[in-house]
Design a protein around this motif. Structure first.
Motif, PDB file in Angstrom:
ATOM      1  N   LYS A  32      66.604  77.251   8.989  1.00  0.00           N
ATOM      2  CA  LYS A  32      67.039  76.285   9.988  1.00  0.00           C
ATOM      3  C   LYS A  32      65.846  75.824  10.804  1.00  0.00           C
ATOM      4  O   LYS A  32      65.028  76.642  11.250  1.00  0.00           O
ATOM      5  CB  LYS A  32      68.090  76.924  10.899  1.00  0.00           C
ATOM      6  N   THR A  35      64.396  70.913  14.782  1.00  0.00           N
ATOM      7  CA  THR A  35      64.492  69.459  14.898  1.00  0.00           C
ATOM      8  C   THR A  35      64.421  68.863  13.509  1.00  0.00           C
ATOM      9  O   THR A  35      63.948  69.504  12.556  1.00  0.00           O
ATOM     10  CB  THR A  35      63.365  68.894  15.772  1.00  0.00           C
ATOM     11  N   ASP A  36      64.922  67.634  13.378  1.00  0.00           N
ATOM     12  CA  ASP A  36      64.841  66.940  12.088  1.00  0.00           C
ATOM     13  C   ASP A  36      63.965  65.702  12.169  1.00  0.00           C
ATOM     14  O   ASP A  36      63.931  64.901  11.237  1.00  0.00           O
ATOM     15  CB  ASP A  36      66.249  66.548  11.602  1.00  0.00           C
ATOM     16  N   LYS A  37      63.232  65.567  13.286  1.00  0.00           N
ATOM     17  CA  LYS A  37      62.382  64.382  13.444  1.00  0.00           C
ATOM     18  C   LYS A  37      61.217  64.740  14.374  1.00  0.00           C
ATOM     19  O   LYS A  37      61.431  65.264  15.473  1.00  0.00           O
ATOM     20  CB  LYS A  37      63.178  63.220  14.033  1.00  0.00           C
ATOM     21  N   VAL A  44      57.119  72.112  14.205  1.00  0.00           N
ATOM     22  CA  VAL A  44      58.521  72.419  13.961  1.00  0.00           C
ATOM     23  C   VAL A  44      58.666  73.943  13.883  1.00  0.00           C
ATOM     24  O   VAL A  44      57.858  74.616  13.238  1.00  0.00           O
ATOM     25  CB  VAL A  44      59.010  71.788  12.646  1.00  0.00           C
ATOM     26  N   HIS A 104      59.543  60.828   5.123  1.00  0.00           N
ATOM     27  CA  HIS A 104      60.634  61.809   5.100  1.00  0.00           C
ATOM     28  C   HIS A 104      60.269  62.869   4.074  1.00  0.00           C
ATOM     29  O   HIS A 104      60.178  62.583   2.879  1.00  0.00           O
ATOM     30  CB  HIS A 104      61.965  61.130   4.731  1.00  0.00           C
ATOM     31  N   ASP A 106      60.822  66.878   2.523  1.00  0.00           N
ATOM     32  CA  ASP A 106      61.746  68.002   2.384  1.00  0.00           C
ATOM     33  C   ASP A 106      60.962  69.314   2.443  1.00  0.00           C
ATOM     34  O   ASP A 106      59.878  69.442   1.843  1.00  0.00           O
ATOM     35  CB  ASP A 106      62.511  67.929   1.061  1.00  0.00           C
ATOM     36  N   LEU A 130      65.537  71.442   3.476  1.00  0.00           N
ATOM     37  CA  LEU A 130      65.662  70.765   4.759  1.00  0.00           C
ATOM     38  C   LEU A 130      64.842  69.481   4.713  1.00  0.00           C
ATOM     39  O   LEU A 130      63.711  69.473   4.214  1.00  0.00           O
ATOM     40  CB  LEU A 130      65.153  71.662   5.891  1.00  0.00           C
ATOM     41  N   ILE A 132      63.028  66.492   6.957  1.00  0.00           N
ATOM     42  CA  ILE A 132      62.536  66.183   8.295  1.00  0.00           C
ATOM     43  C   ILE A 132      61.747  64.880   8.216  1.00  0.00           C
ATOM     44  O   ILE A 132      60.923  64.677   7.311  1.00  0.00           O
ATOM     45  CB  ILE A 132      61.652  67.328   8.839  1.00  0.00           C
ATOM     46  N   ASP A 133      62.001  63.994   9.185  1.00  0.00           N
ATOM     47  CA  ASP A 133      61.275  62.726   9.273  1.00  0.00           C
ATOM     48  C   ASP A 133      60.019  62.927  10.107  1.00  0.00           C
ATOM     49  O   ASP A 133      60.078  63.457  11.229  1.00  0.00           O
ATOM     50  CB  ASP A 133      62.152  61.647   9.906  1.00  0.00           C
TER      51      ASP A 133
END
Length: 324
Positions: A32, A35-37, A44, A104, A106, A130, A132-133
């Motif tokens: 996990k 953040t995704d950006k 991260v 983007h 992965d 996962l 992430i941008d």
């Protein structure tokens, strides 16, 4: 057909440890991100965890994450933490990653290995990928470019340099203090060598007369008598003729008096005196009373003969002139 049945049973035999491992415990793994950006260069927090039910006899092996992944760099990694009890345990590790490529990207799936300690059977579990941008700084191209600003002059502030002023003032104060101290420090007076109040020959004669008056040999201390007698003569030779007589043996002393003409004239008398003294001090010889008295009389005559001419009595000078 028979070969197919044999292969099927063999495959079931290979899968049976994994099936038993799955029945005994339930393993759930997860990856996990916080953040995704992000923007380029930002970090991260990626948390890897494994939850194991009925963990007795099992070992969870975390994935060996390399320092570089596809488009990602691992900055730091924490130790594996353990929480829970014998019924359920949670293992976790936090990775700090970053990316310097926009787009983007992965984060690939991670494999956890679960090993049964007793039988050595191993099972694997995988996390999901996962995405992430990674973005860049947004630039509005519709607006005109602003000119580069000139260098600004910052106003002088005393508190920016107070430490340097304090050090400088301290050094000046210490320098002034040292200057005043050494300037006012009293100079040491040069100690002048003490000039004897009486001439060496006078001191020697007084000591010999004093030794005679103490009557040491009459009291049975023959060794002490001759020791003091020869020490008085040796000290006189050192002060009067600069001969290191106190540090020399009798033979060395007799050799060193040769250059001193006036002292060499008494060489036979001095040899006789030193011989008797050495025998009394080291060979435990007991001279007769006449020899004791003759020894001190010889010492007095040697001092009288060798004292400076200006200090001799007129009668002594006349006797020396009459001698051939």
């Amino acid at each position: 057909m028979g070969k197919q049945i044999i292969f099927l049973f063999a495959l079931l035999g290979l899968l049976s440890p994994l099936s038993s491992l799955a029945q005994q415990s339930r393993v759930e793994v997860n990856a996990k991100a916080d953040t995704d950006k992000i923007r380029i260069g930002e970090q991260v927090k990626l948390r890897l965890s494994a939850t194991v039910e009925q963990p007795t006899g099992l070992t969870v092996v975390f994935p060996q994450v390399p320092d570089s992944l596809s488009h990602w760099e691992v900055v730091t990694r924490s130790k594996i933490d353990t929480a829970g009890d014998n019924n359920k345990k949670i293992f976790s590790q936090t990775l700090t990653i970053t990316s310097f490529d926009s787009g983007h990207w992965d984060i690939p799936a991670f494999r956890f290995d679960v090993v049964q300690n007793a039988g050595g059977a191993t099972d694997s579990a995988f996390t999901g990928p996962l995405g992430i941008d990674v973005g860049t700084i947004t630039v509005d191209t519709t607006k005109a470019f602003k000119p580069i600003k000139a260098v600004r002059t910052v106003g002088w502030n005393f508190w920016d340099y107070w430490l340097y002023f304090a050090i400088g003032i301290t050094v000046i104060i210490i320098g002034i203090g040292l200057f005043v101290y050494f300037r006012s420090k009293p100079k040491k007076e040069v100690v002048k060598p003490v000039v004897p109040l009486i001439a060496p020959y006078e001191a020697a004669l007084q000591q010999l007369q004093h030794l005679r008056g103490e009557k040491i040999w009459q009291q049975g201390d023959v060794k002490q008598y001759y020791t003091r007698l020869t020490d008085i003569l040796r000290a006189y030779f050192e002060q009067q003729f600069n001969i290191p007589a106190l540090e020399q043996t009798s033979e060395e002393l007799l050799q060193h008096i040769k250059p001193v003409t006036i002292l060499n004239q008494q060489r036979d008398k001095l040899r006789s005196l030193l011989t008797v003294a050495d025998l009394a001090k080291f060979a435990k010889l007991h001279p007769s009373p006449d020899e004791h008295e003759a020894a001190i009389q010889q010492a007095i005559e040697i001092v009288e003969w060798t004292k400076p001419a200006a200090a001799k009595a007129p009668e002594t000078v006349k006797e020396e002139i009459k001698q051939p």
